[in-house]
Design a protein around this motif. Structure first.
Motif, PDB file in Angstrom:
ATOM      1  N   LYS A 175      36.575  10.484  41.500  1.00 25.48           N
ATOM      2  CA  LYS A 175      36.725   9.083  41.069  1.00 25.48           C
ATOM      3  C   LYS A 175      38.192   8.769  40.778  1.00 25.48           C
ATOM      4  O   LYS A 175      38.717   7.739  41.219  1.00 25.48           O
ATOM      5  CB  LYS A 175      35.881   8.852  39.821  1.00 25.48           C
ATOM      6  N   ARG A 176      38.836   9.655  40.065  1.00 34.41           N
ATOM      7  CA  ARG A 176      40.253   9.438  39.763  1.00 34.41           C
ATOM      8  C   ARG A 176      41.082   9.375  41.048  1.00 34.41           C
ATOM      9  O   ARG A 176      42.059   8.628  41.137  1.00 34.41           O
ATOM     10  CB  ARG A 176      40.760  10.555  38.847  1.00 34.41           C
ATOM     11  N   GLY A 177      40.680  10.157  42.035  1.00 35.59           N
ATOM     12  CA  GLY A 177      41.395  10.124  43.304  1.00 35.59           C
ATOM     13  C   GLY A 177      41.264   8.779  43.997  1.00 35.59           C
ATOM     14  O   GLY A 177      42.256   8.196  44.464  1.00 35.59           O
ATOM     15  N   PHE A 178      40.048   8.259  44.055  1.00 35.33           N
ATOM     16  CA  PHE A 178      39.858   6.945  44.683  1.00 35.33           C
ATOM     17  C   PHE A 178      40.617   5.875  43.907  1.00 35.33           C
ATOM     18  O   PHE A 178      41.240   4.982  44.502  1.00 35.33           O
ATOM     19  CB  PHE A 178      38.361   6.601  44.749  1.00 35.33           C
ATOM     20  N   GLU A 179      40.563   5.954  42.599  1.00 36.27           N
ATOM     21  CA  GLU A 179      41.240   4.926  41.799  1.00 36.27           C
ATOM     22  C   GLU A 179      42.751   4.969  42.030  1.00 36.27           C
ATOM     23  O   GLU A 179      43.418   3.934  42.004  1.00 36.27           O
ATOM     24  CB  GLU A 179      40.889   5.117  40.319  1.00 36.27           C
ATOM     25  N   SER A 180      43.276   6.165  42.299  1.00 33.76           N
ATOM     26  CA  SER A 180      44.720   6.251  42.584  1.00 33.76           C
ATOM     27  C   SER A 180      45.052   5.580  43.914  1.00 33.76           C
ATOM     28  O   SER A 180      46.205   5.256  44.180  1.00 33.76           O
ATOM     29  CB  SER A 180      45.161   7.717  42.599  1.00 33.76           C
ATOM     30  N   PRO A 239      38.079   0.878  43.704  1.00 35.72           N
ATOM     31  CA  PRO A 239      37.187   1.017  42.545  1.00 35.72           C
ATOM     32  C   PRO A 239      35.949   1.848  42.872  1.00 35.72           C
ATOM     33  O   PRO A 239      35.422   1.791  43.987  1.00 35.72           O
ATOM     34  CB  PRO A 239      36.784  -0.432  42.223  1.00 35.72           C
ATOM     35  N   VAL A 240      35.515   2.585  41.896  1.00 37.35           N
ATOM     36  CA  VAL A 240      34.307   3.413  42.021  1.00 37.35           C
ATOM     37  C   VAL A 240      33.261   2.861  41.060  1.00 37.35           C
ATOM     38  O   VAL A 240      33.589   2.457  39.945  1.00 37.35           O
ATOM     39  CB  VAL A 240      34.633   4.888  41.692  1.00 37.35           C
ATOM     40  N   ALA A 241      32.024   2.834  41.493  1.00 39.75           N
ATOM     41  CA  ALA A 241      30.947   2.266  40.676  1.00 39.75           C
ATOM     42  C   ALA A 241      29.900   3.330  40.380  1.00 39.75           C
ATOM     43  O   ALA A 241      29.730   4.281  41.151  1.00 39.75           O
ATOM     44  CB  ALA A 241      30.286   1.095  41.414  1.00 39.75           C
ATOM     45  N   MET A 265      27.776   8.443  41.506  1.00 43.17           N
ATOM     46  CA  MET A 265      28.702   7.317  41.680  1.00 43.17           C
ATOM     47  C   MET A 265      28.817   7.023  43.168  1.00 43.17           C
ATOM     48  O   MET A 265      28.479   7.846  44.001  1.00 43.17           O
ATOM     49  CB  MET A 265      30.082   7.667  41.124  1.00 43.17           C
ATOM     50  N   TYR A 266      29.259   5.831  43.481  1.00 49.34           N
ATOM     51  CA  TYR A 266      29.537   5.535  44.878  1.00 49.34           C
ATOM     52  C   TYR A 266      30.688   4.551  44.939  1.00 49.34           C
ATOM     53  O   TYR A 266      31.147   4.035  43.911  1.00 49.34           O
ATOM     54  CB  TYR A 266      28.283   5.025  45.589  1.00 49.34           C
ATOM     55  N   VAL A 267      31.168   4.312  46.142  1.00 52.18           N
ATOM     56  CA  VAL A 267      32.325   3.435  46.338  1.00 52.18           C
ATOM     57  C   VAL A 267      31.872   2.223  47.140  1.00 52.18           C
ATOM     58  O   VAL A 267      31.683   2.306  48.352  1.00 52.18           O
ATOM     59  CB  VAL A 267      33.459   4.171  47.092  1.00 52.18           C
ATOM     60  N   GLU A 319      29.443   7.342  50.046  1.00 54.96           N
ATOM     61  CA  GLU A 319      28.578   8.174  49.209  1.00 54.96           C
ATOM     62  C   GLU A 319      29.212   9.553  49.120  1.00 54.96           C
ATOM     63  O   GLU A 319      29.244  10.287  50.104  1.00 54.96           O
ATOM     64  CB  GLU A 319      27.174   8.238  49.831  1.00 54.96           C
ATOM     65  N   PRO A 320      29.730   9.915  47.950  1.00 55.10           N
ATOM     66  CA  PRO A 320      30.367  11.225  47.825  1.00 55.10           C
ATOM     67  C   PRO A 320      29.396  12.273  47.281  1.00 55.10           C
ATOM     68  O   PRO A 320      28.992  12.217  46.135  1.00 55.10           O
ATOM     69  CB  PRO A 320      31.504  10.970  46.823  1.00 55.10           C
TER      70      PRO A 320
END
Lengths: 561, 215
Positions: free
Chosen positions: A183-188, A192-194, A350-352, A374-375
């Motif tokens: 999640k932190r990686g996507f946010e960087s 946004p991650v939900a 979580m998903y994106v 979908e991770p």
């Protein structure tokens, strides 16, 4: 069978189960026809069973293509005696189940709403068609479905990713440690991650207990903590006293009366091979997107030489499925974490959601529609089969070949892999559809479907973007890509569109209530009626089936059918 | 290890197989051969009792093959102070179950693994005039080492054998309760609630993220 039912519902999955639930609650006498056998999750689900107890450590086989413990009965991509074909150059794979509750018994439980843009996508980019309804029209039905089945998740306030009314959602599943990392990686990356919206209970809900945080959902759930038609919809329908169920009934035709209205359906009993007909005042097809289209195409008569409800020629057309790239990556940073219980909901917590609407609006991307991610990553119960990839495959990616070094590397890397799955929207095209194979019939002599399949550049460019995104997240997080595909497969078991709804009889099969334009007492309730297919379809199938079955019940009450 | 080409092909197969089914990434990946049904009449069928699993086919390996399997499996995953050797967890019997199964993947493995076992004996006899189980531990390790080198992309009998034998042994070993414990799996127990990320875990991840330049 001489009895006259109010409604014959063909199918028992998300659409058939919901339709039967709504119609029986409204007091209508319903006959549900299911092609497979009866199925009792409370007795049959292999809760807590270990891979070591199963043949071949639960590996996939032609008998159980989802692995030994997969809930699917008599199903998969190849059913003996029930073939389908692919036109030259097409490689479509059609997953079917032969059990009460259909594919709801093993589905992934991602329960997402479609957003306002999704219902008006033609108006936004000039491709495909608009739905004849808006998000606002369907929203109350989404609310009802979420309240009934129980959906865990969170209101995130993201673009075209609708929130639910306060108090509707159940608490979200807490992230796993590995998910917090990603999640932190996507946010960087500014993405946004939900919290995942999962049809899995996180607290007591309508008398059903919450998740035990063990046993993969694809096995089904003996305690009814996730949504299956067989645990949530069919029991109350049965308890109403208004439902009869006929299993092993392969419906192949809608029967007509002299006025050209539906009079019932004909089916073959899969065990005996005998043909039967049942009479009903209305017919609901909820046999699955492609099977319902097959029934209509096989229901040919002098009045309907192209198949029933097919004056527009659209039955079987507009087939769409999900555009999916799967990239497997390993992350050394996760090797630092101590062993932990990662079972959770068995699915991702979580998903994106698709994030680049603004870029698309500015024409900065070379594809018009989005995808979600979908991770999948966790230290799951080691098995030789699904739902996770065989533990044996991880040895393939170890540097050590054998000995204590292999043991050490296996231990160190366990729980450090992620499979990123893209889930993209496909736009209907003229080369992707089903029709009847002119030669091939099933074991009972019924013509079978032939799949035609071709992606447009829209999908291929989107798939390339998926691959690039997964490379970037892997690189940012110091990971290594183990595997990535060149192209997306032809579909992902998310068929929609073959009996499309529309605003006009000229270019659609059914109206906005799933009602045939020409046969007023014939309804289609499954994913076939989707006008577009932006993301996982099940919650929308349920919402439409509730809305449209309510319409049917009201029309029946008024004597209009 | 396999060459990039072989790894890629094999990886394609297993990812496709895993994704082509249900549940997890429960989706089709690539075309699976359409003819796989042919041998299933002798398998457990398309609707087995999932709560009372049985293996309906007979084991077919000889005592000698089982002994050789035990020795090689124990060399690939030797016992440690805390984890038993594969032979102590019945892995030879699992390999026998696997290669005796009527399904196409297992039938392919059957010829690869039985031919490979024969190769070890043949090589031991050719070099040291004794079957594999009678040669010294040092010679056994030397032969295994040579076979592992062959596994790096070589389609030889030994190379194919190592790739598939290791797959079956590693998969079979870590999917036992003892193997799962050794690899660090914790779970398959009912919980009242699922715990959020702990402070300790968060601190570890945050430190790793900082190292990667993510703040």
């Amino acid at each position: 069978m001489k009895e006259l039912y109010d409604v014959a519902v063909v199918g028992s999955g998300a659409a058939g189960g919901m339709s039967a639930y709504v119609l029986t609650q409204a007091g209508l006498k319903v006959l549900m026809l299911e092609v497979g056998r009866d199925y009792v999750p409370a007795a049959e689900t292999p809760m807590f069973k270990l891979p070591a107890e199963a043949p071949l450590r639960a590996a996939q086989t032609p008998d159980k293509p989802g692995g030994f413990y997969d809930a699917t009965v008599d199903g998969g991509y190849d059913l003996p005696g029930e073939p389908y074909t692919c036109a030259e150059g097409a490689q479509y794979q059609w997953w079917r189940a032969r059990m009460l509750g259909g594919r709801t018994n093993h589905w992934g439980r991602l329960a997402v709403r479609y957003g306002p843009y999704d219902f008006k996508s033609y108006s936004r980019d000039g491709l495909g068609v608009d739905w004849p309804i808006t998000y606002d029209e369907l929203a109350p039905w989404y609310d009802r479905v979420e309240r009934l089945i129980g959906v865990a998740g969170a209101n995130e306030g993201l673009e075209n990713t609708p929130d639910s009314p306060a108090g509707v959602l159940l608490p979200a599943f807490p992230l796993r440690a590995s998910e917090y990392f990603v999640k932190r990686g996507f946010e960087s990356m500014g993405i946004p991650v939900a919290a995942a919206r999962l049809a899995i209970l996180t607290r007591l809900h309508n008398g059903r207990p919450p998740c035990l945080y063990a046993t993969p959902c694809v096995r089904g759930c003996s305690i009814g903590a996730n949504f299956q038609s067989t645990t949530v919809l069919i029991p109350p329908a049965r308890n109403s006293g208004n439902l009869q169920i006929r299993t092993n009934a392969l419906v192949y035709q809608v029967d007509l009366d002299r006025k050209g209205q539906a009079a019932g359906v004909s089916f073959v009993d899969r065990r005996t091979g005998r043909h039967h007909s049942v009479r009903a005042k209305s017919v609901v097809l909820a046999a699955s997107t492609c099977e319902s289209a097959r029934i209509l195409l096989n229901s040919r008569s002098a009045q309907f030489p192209q198949g029933l409800a097919n004056e527009s020629g659209q039955v079987g057309r507009n087939l769409t499925d999900t555009v999916a790239i799967h990239t497997l990556a390993q992350f050394p940073a996760l090797e630092k974490l101590p062993p932990r219980n990662d079972d959770g909901a068995s699915m991702f917590h979580m998903y994106v959601p698709w994030w680049a609407y603004t870029q698309q609006a500015k024409k900065e991307l070379d594809f018009p529609r989005g995808y979600h991610i979908e991770p999948y990553g966790r230290g799951a119960l080691p098995s030789a089969g699904p739902p996770d990839i065989s533990i044996a495959n991880y040895a393939e990616h170890c540097v050590a070949s054998h000995g204590l070094a292999l043991r050490e590397e296996m231990r160190r890397k366990f729980g450090t892999y992620f499979m990123f799955g893209g889930r993209g929207e496909m736009i209907p095209n003229d080369r992707t559809f089903v029709d009847l194979d002119p030669m091939v019939k099933d074991k009972w002599g019924i013509p079978v479907l032939r799949f035609h399949w071709q992606y447009h550049d829209y999908e291929l460019c989107q798939a390339a973007h998926q691959r690039t995104t997964f490379r970037e997240i892997t690189s940012r997080l110091g990971g290594k890509i183990i595997w990535e595909p060149e192209k997306p497969p032809a579909g992902l078991n998310h068929e929609t569109g073959t009996t499309r709804m529309g605003a006009s009889a000229k270019d659609s099969v059914v109206n906005s209530f799933g009602q045939s334009w020409s046969v007023k007492n014939l309804f289609v309730m499954d994913g076939g009626i989707f006008a577009s297919h932006p993301r996982s379809p099940t919650l929308t199938i349920l919402a439409l089936a509730w809305r449209n079955s309510s319409f049917l019940a009201e029309e029946a009450r008024k004597g209009n059918l | 290890m396999s060459s990039p080409q072989i790894t890629r092909r094999e990886t394609l197969q297993w990812v496709a197989a895993a994704l082509a089914s249900s549940g997890f990434p429960h989706y089709a990946m690539a075309a699976r051969p359409r003819a796989l049904r042919e041998t299933t009449l002798r398998g457990y069928g398309t609707d087995p009792d999932l709560n009372n699993p049985v293996v309906p086919w007979k084991r077919t390996m000889t005592g000698h093959q089982l002994q050789l399997t035990a020795q090689l499996a124990d060399l690939i995953l030797p016992a440690t102070a805390s984890a038993p050797a594969p032979s102590a967890l019945g892995l030879p019997d699992f390999v026998d179950e696997w290669i005796s199964a009527p399904y196409p993947e297992q039938q392919r493995d059957r010829s690869i693994i039985l031919n490979g076992l024969g190769w070890f004996d043949a090589e031991a006899i050719r070099r040291w005039e004794r079957p594999f189980f009678e040669v010294s531990g040092e010679h056994q390790k030397r032969l295994l080492g040579e076979a592992i080198l062959e596994a790096a992309g070589n389609e030889s009998t030994a190379g194919q054998f190592i790739r598939r034998f290791r797959f079956v042994v590693v998969g079979g070993y870590y999917s036992t309760p003892e193997g799962a414990k050794d690899i660090g799996y914790i779970g398959n127990v009912a919980l009242q609630s699922f715990p959020p990320v702990s402070e300790d875990e968060r601190a570890i991840i945050d430190a790793e993220l900082r190292r990667l330049g993510i703040y």
